[in-house]
Design a protein around this motif. Structure first.
Motif, PDB file in Angstrom:
ATOM      1  N   GLU A   9      -9.604 -10.706   3.062  1.00  0.00           N
ATOM      2  CA  GLU A   9      -8.359  -9.994   2.769  1.00  0.00           C
ATOM      3  C   GLU A   9      -7.733 -10.416   1.449  1.00  0.00           C
ATOM      4  N   LEU A  10      -8.231 -11.481   0.819  1.00  0.00           N
ATOM      5  CA  LEU A  10      -7.695 -11.862  -0.491  1.00  0.00           C
ATOM      6  C   LEU A  10      -7.899 -10.736  -1.494  1.00  0.00           C
ATOM      7  N   SER A  11      -8.964  -9.976  -1.357  1.00  0.00           N
ATOM      8  CA  SER A  11      -9.210  -8.842  -2.242  1.00  0.00           C
ATOM      9  C   SER A  11      -8.095  -7.813  -2.122  1.00  0.00           C
ATOM     10  N   GLU A  12      -7.695  -7.507  -0.892  1.00  0.00           N
ATOM     11  CA  GLU A  12      -6.614  -6.533  -0.675  1.00  0.00           C
ATOM     12  C   GLU A  12      -5.299  -7.048  -1.236  1.00  0.00           C
ATOM     13  N   TYR A  13      -4.973  -8.308  -0.958  1.00  0.00           N
ATOM     14  CA  TYR A  13      -3.734  -8.892  -1.493  1.00  0.00           C
ATOM     15  C   TYR A  13      -3.748  -8.863  -3.021  1.00  0.00           C
ATOM     16  N   TYR A  14      -4.906  -9.210  -3.584  1.00  0.00           N
ATOM     17  CA  TYR A  14      -5.010  -9.254  -5.043  1.00  0.00           C
ATOM     18  C   TYR A  14      -4.793  -7.871  -5.646  1.00  0.00           C
ATOM     19  N   GLN A  15      -5.437  -6.851  -5.090  1.00  0.00           N
ATOM     20  CA  GLN A  15      -5.299  -5.499  -5.639  1.00  0.00           C
ATOM     21  C   GLN A  15      -3.840  -5.049  -5.608  1.00  0.00           C
ATOM     22  N   GLU A  16      -3.166  -5.312  -4.500  1.00  0.00           N
ATOM     23  CA  GLU A  16      -1.764  -4.908  -4.360  1.00  0.00           C
ATOM     24  C   GLU A  16      -0.874  -5.665  -5.360  1.00  0.00           C
ATOM     25  N   ALA A  17      -1.076  -6.968  -5.451  1.00  0.00           N
ATOM     26  CA  ALA A  17      -0.257  -7.785  -6.347  1.00  0.00           C
ATOM     27  C   ALA A  17      -0.566  -7.500  -7.813  1.00  0.00           C
TER      28      ALA A  17
END
Length: 194
Positions: A13-21
């Motif tokens: 899920e770090l990928s999802e957090y990164y894309q959003e941030a």
């Protein structure tokens, strides 16, 4: 304690957090740190928006204003509400630092990575400052006494949360106060250099 951590944006899920941030950071002409993360970097944190929904955002790791060029990057969970600088931000603006792991060095200057088989979530808080013509959001990681998996290397470790506790940490002060005394999970230890 916890002066560097690992944020691998290709992990779970770090990928999802990164894309959003990262999308939010681009609008402010900021760059979000990945891989080895240092104090003063703009980092991915999870907080609440105005509707109290849990969302990924960007904060600058470290509180400024103590000594010129000096950042406060950690706060002790045991005394966070006793310190005037930390009390209000902790009570009103809690966040979470998602990470792949964190680094620590022992007295012999050997570098260790502490992690689990999944993303780990360090508890923190932030404050919002008006700086010149822009608003800056500064964040701090909470630390606690090291458990058996970290103590051979260092006496402190980040205060970690279960993924399911993120929303409660961010939105419920009573819950957050209880978490300040929670038992920490066992971590895997990897010697990186000597």
């Amino acid at each position: 304690m916890c002066g560097r951590y690992l944020f691998d944006p290709k992990t779970g899920e770090l990928s999802e957090y990164y894309q959003e941030a990262a999308a939010k950071a681009r609008k402010r002409q900021q760059t979000v740190a990945v891989n080895d993360v240092f104090p003063s970097n703009h980092v991915v944190t999870i907080g609440a928006n105005q509707q109290q929904q849990v969302v990924a955002g960007v904060t600058r790791w470290g509180f400024t204003g103590f000594k010129k060029g000096h950042l406060m990057i950690n706060a002790r969970s045991e005394t966070v509400e006793e310190k005037p600088t930390f009390r209000k931000p902790f009570q009103e603006h809690r966040c979470v630092f998602p990470m792949s792991g964190f680094y620590e060095w022992n007295h012999e200057k050997e570098k260790f990575l502490f992690s689990q088989d999944h993303v780990i979530y360090a508890a923190g808080f932030y404050r919002i400052l008006q700086k010149e013509d822009q608003i800056e959001t500064e964040s701090i990681i909470l630390t606690t006494a090291a458990n058996d998996s970290v103590e051979p290397v260092h006496d402190r470790m980040p205060l970690f949360l279960e993924k399911e506790a993120i929303a409660s940490w961010i939105n419920d002060l009573a819950f957050a106060r209880q978490q300040l005394k929670a038992e920490m999970p066992k971590l895997k230890t990897q010697l990186l250099s000597s």
